[in-house]
Motif scaffolding. Sequence first.
Motif, PDB file in Angstrom:
ATOM      1  N   ALA A 113       1.000  -1.263  -0.051  1.00  0.00           N
ATOM      2  CA  ALA A 113       0.047   0.045   0.034  1.00  0.00           C
ATOM      3  C   ALA A 113       0.839   1.301   0.227  1.00  0.00           C
ATOM      4  O   ALA A 113       0.382   2.227  -0.584  1.00  0.00           O
ATOM      5  N   GLN A 114       2.135   1.189   0.696  1.00  0.00           N
ATOM      6  CA  GLN A 114       3.115   2.397   0.725  1.00  0.00           C
ATOM      7  C   GLN A 114       3.424   2.800  -0.607  1.00  0.00           C
ATOM      8  O   GLN A 114       3.783   4.023  -0.875  1.00  0.00           O
ATOM      9  N   THR A 115       3.291   1.814  -1.781  1.00  0.00           N
ATOM     10  CA  THR A 115       3.836   2.389  -3.180  1.00  0.00           C
ATOM     11  C   THR A 115       3.122   3.488  -3.521  1.00  0.00           C
ATOM     12  O   THR A 115       3.589   4.254  -4.216  1.00  0.00           O
ATOM     13  N   ASP A 116       1.532   3.274  -3.399  1.00  0.00           N
ATOM     14  CA  ASP A 116       0.749   4.618  -3.848  1.00  0.00           C
ATOM     15  C   ASP A 116       0.863   5.658  -2.971  1.00  0.00           C
ATOM     16  O   ASP A 116       0.841   6.898  -3.643  1.00  0.00           O
ATOM     17  N   VAL A 117       1.272   5.549  -1.757  1.00  0.00           N
ATOM     18  CA  VAL A 117       1.317   6.617  -0.766  1.00  0.00           C
ATOM     19  C   VAL A 117       2.492   7.570  -1.234  1.00  0.00           C
ATOM     20  O   VAL A 117       2.443   8.731  -1.625  1.00  0.00           O
ATOM     21  N   LEU A 118       3.581   6.608  -1.572  1.00  0.00           N
ATOM     22  CA  LEU A 118       4.827   7.479  -1.911  1.00  0.00           C
ATOM     23  C   LEU A 118       4.877   8.260  -3.352  1.00  0.00           C
ATOM     24  O   LEU A 118       5.232   9.097  -3.522  1.00  0.00           O
ATOM     25  N   ALA A 119       4.167   7.374  -4.154  1.00  0.00           N
ATOM     26  CA  ALA A 119       3.795   8.010  -5.565  1.00  0.00           C
ATOM     27  C   ALA A 119       2.985   9.420  -5.690  1.00  0.00           C
ATOM     28  O   ALA A 119       3.321  10.203  -6.099  1.00  0.00           O
ATOM     29  N   ALA A 120       1.980   9.223  -4.714  1.00  0.00           N
ATOM     30  CA  ALA A 120       1.099  10.306  -4.445  1.00  0.00           C
ATOM     31  C   ALA A 120       1.688  11.624  -3.699  1.00  0.00           C
ATOM     32  O   ALA A 120       1.676  12.788  -4.097  1.00  0.00           O
ATOM     33  N   TYR A 121       2.568  11.257  -2.800  1.00  0.00           N
ATOM     34  CA  TYR A 121       3.420  12.198  -2.286  1.00  0.00           C
ATOM     35  C   TYR A 121       4.636  12.879  -3.076  1.00  0.00           C
ATOM     36  O   TYR A 121       4.685  14.122  -3.014  1.00  0.00           O
TER      37      TYR A 121
END
Length: 353
Positions: A113-121
């Motif tokens: 799930a962190q992959t999408d968070v890091l991409a959004a950030y």
Amino acid sequence: MYSVQIPYSAVVAWLLTTTFLLLLCVFTAGCYAGVDNAHEGNAGDATVQMRSQPKASRFLPSETSQLPSAQVPARKIEADAAPPPNPEALARADKLVAFANAAYLALASGKYAQTDVLAAYTEYYLAEWQLAKHPRVDNEADALLTRRLKPPAGLFSVEQEKQLAAFVKAMDKAIADMRSAYRSLEAYVMDASIRDDGVRGRQLGERILGAHAAYIAARDGWMHIVEAATGPAEELLLRDHPLRRQIQAASRIFAVHRRVTQVLALPQPDMEELARLQGELEAGIQEGGKPPFRAKPRVERTYRHFLKEASSYKEAIARGIAEGFHSNVREEMNRAALSCRTSYNEFVRVANE
């Protein structure tokens, strides 16, 4: 209560397409409020850092499939005429669905799930030159999630097992690359001595987004193999399921969700098509809400809550048709869609107990 597992909503591939705007909206609010932000699965600790810069199946349809036309097909409700499956086939199908359930939830949590968070950030940083703190890393939890993507022996062919393992390895490599580049970006943002007009920041941002694209490709490849195997298994389990009609209605509802996402991604969304999809969504909600509901009252309550969230999504579409799909409406739709997915998965959890 029926003994086989009901599959969870395959939330994974939907996360980027339906929650990306929501992630940015929440992150933006955190920036201006100056508060920490948190994300499920240890993706929190998003204290904003700032640097002054110039601005620049399951019983749900496949999440990787694309509808070829504007039509959202209603799935067949009547019972199959074929003879009932043998116990061995049912047992194998149930084992496949149980593995898929655990794997889909793994892909929607923790490091995945962190992959999408890091991409959004990263996207937000490239637009606003403000960066959130890297989410926490838990190596033990990371290893557990990786193990959940390995199927039990015998569920897939030897060649498929090799392909699945290769995709998992590619996903984990992409995650490591994203984390490494993001930490370098954090260090760059904090180093006030660097004066390069954001050149290095853009380079690191592109590396992160490139690694994210590699992750998505590997994840989708993994899901394609799993869904091809579990799809027939789900249909087999669904054949005599007492909640067949309700589950197929949910499939119809989520098919509308995906089609709405596709229409809204166009430069000029087709309002007539969106109105038609709103009607299709209402038909799915009505179909799922009809009696009888052949399960315990507690299970029915969770399903009714899911239908309520689906109605909220329908109302958000109606608002968009009336007002235009501006950012507030799209955020409302994203929130309703997430609530719809969460409530359906809660129904599945309760039904599978």
